[in-house]
Write a protein that holds these residues in place. Sequence first.
Motif, PDB file in Angstrom:
ATOM      1  N   PRO A   1       0.846  -1.199   0.000  1.00 14.81           N
ATOM      2  CA  PRO A   1       0.000   0.000   0.000  1.00 14.81           C
ATOM      3  C   PRO A   1       0.880   1.247   0.000  1.00 14.81           C
ATOM      4  O   PRO A   1       1.983   1.245   0.554  1.00 14.81           O
ATOM      5  CB  PRO A   1      -0.776  -0.131   1.317  1.00 14.81           C
TER       6      PRO A   1
ATOM      7  N   THR B   1      -2.382   5.375   2.929  1.00 14.18           N
ATOM      8  CA  THR B   1      -3.610   4.731   3.402  1.00 14.18           C
ATOM      9  C   THR B   1      -4.458   4.313   2.214  1.00 14.18           C
ATOM     10  O   THR B   1      -4.827   5.148   1.379  1.00 14.18           O
ATOM     11  CB  THR B   1      -4.415   5.693   4.294  1.00 14.18           C
TER      12      THR B   1
ATOM     13  N   GLU C   1     -10.438  -0.246   1.742  1.00 13.43           N
ATOM     14  CA  GLU C   1     -10.571  -1.616   2.231  1.00 13.43           C
ATOM     15  C   GLU C   1     -10.519  -2.628   1.102  1.00 13.43           C
ATOM     16  O   GLU C   1      -9.974  -3.723   1.266  1.00 13.43           O
ATOM     17  CB  GLU C   1     -11.871  -1.774   3.018  1.00 13.43           C
TER      18      GLU C   1
ATOM     19  N   ALA D   1      -6.879  -3.173   0.365  1.00 13.79           N
ATOM     20  CA  ALA D   1      -6.238  -3.919   1.454  1.00 13.79           C
ATOM     21  C   ALA D   1      -6.643  -5.394   1.407  1.00 13.79           C
ATOM     22  O   ALA D   1      -5.807  -6.294   1.583  1.00 13.79           O
ATOM     23  CB  ALA D   1      -6.614  -3.304   2.798  1.00 13.79           C
ATOM     24  N   LYS D   2      -7.917  -5.647   1.145  1.00 13.60           N
ATOM     25  CA  LYS D   2      -8.396  -7.027   1.053  1.00 13.60           C
ATOM     26  C   LYS D   2      -7.780  -7.744  -0.141  1.00 13.60           C
ATOM     27  O   LYS D   2      -7.422  -8.925  -0.064  1.00 13.60           O
ATOM     28  CB  LYS D   2      -9.919  -7.041   0.946  1.00 13.60           C
TER      29      LYS D   2
ATOM     30  N   ARG E   1      -4.269  -8.801   0.822  1.00  8.61           N
ATOM     31  CA  ARG E   1      -4.312  -9.946   1.738  1.00  8.61           C
ATOM     32  C   ARG E   1      -4.689 -11.228   0.999  1.00  8.61           C
ATOM     33  O   ARG E   1      -4.088 -12.292   1.218  1.00  8.61           O
ATOM     34  CB  ARG E   1      -5.310  -9.688   2.873  1.00  8.61           C
TER      35      ARG E   1
END
Length: 388
Positions: A245, A248, A251, A254-255, A258
């Motif tokens: 990233p 910031t 989501e 970020a997902k 992951r």
Amino acid sequence: MSSQPVVLCQSTDCPQGNPPSRLECPTCNKLGIRGSFFCGQECFKANWVPHSRSLIIEVTYQTCQKTHKIIHDLARGPAPDGTFNPFPNYTYSGTLRPVYPISPKRQVPDHIPQPDYAERDDGVPISEMRALGHPPRVLSPDEIEKMRTACRMGREVLDLAASHVRPGITTDELDAIVHQAIIDRNAYPSPLGYRKFPKSFCTSVNEVICHGIPDQRKLRDGDIINLDISLYYQGFHSDLNATYPVGTVDEDSAKLIRTTRECLDAAIRMCKPGALFRDIGKAIEPIAKANNCAVVRTYTGHGINNLFHPAPNIPHYAKNKAVGTMKPGMCFTIEPMINLGTNWDTQHWDDSWTATTIDGKRSAQFEETLLVTEAGVEVLTAGKDFVL
């Protein structure tokens, strides 16, 4: 004599019959919108609501026109800082644009051994071409030790590059850091000159799936970026990458990161002597689909040793037709590219390298170089926090 123009009152309900008027709307005057005149204050006040609505429409229109002109000017020629979009007529799938000029090719000292393609103007890897159709190599103990060394160096360089990821840095600046770190280790940056690739590593931002060329674009808060490091040392290549990233991120991004790492780890866990290369996709695709993501089919993992991309060919999706069985001493990469949404297909910029999603959604990737051992698998490029 007044230089103000004389026009008719613009009020739709003017009690004076819309006579010639000189009272100008102060907001229009400030914004540079000409011709908004009324015969008096009462007429102006009575007509303010419809006039303000037309004013909003006009301001929106002018803003769009100015934005279009800026985009058009940038596409046609250099910006004030000298940067430009080299492919103004290309239909991009997302918001990312290349920012040229590309900096000159970085030099490698003469004392550092280079792969065969680096010595050719066309960048064709002759040794790889000769190995087409050959089965995956089983490395000797001495060759395995050289692979371990090259892979350890690759991890060091990736971690160093990742430490510099931040809003405001350009991908070309990252390329300079990576290039210097590699030659400081008396190694050669494997991508440099490979089939004419112009830089020392790949930087793939947002909707770029892979093979992004470092340029003058500054990273922005909320971006994601994949750093793909490959180096050549003592006659052997290492290859690894990771997605990070920038500042910031939302989501979904970020997902996605992951999920992609989870896909790779699941694939690594199934590697052992006797495992089928075609089954790697079986470990990856269910995880991607469960997280509303798609597995890219255009690009695959590959063997790696003294050659950059030899056999085996390793698809990352289920129900593929890959051939071959894992044996101790084989080295290869697994590097799933995972897209947000259900579309796995790709398109390429006019630089012939940069591959992006066709719907402009984001993509992430992780890669490790693996060694099959008698006991299972060794992750040669593992970071200090990696747990098998």
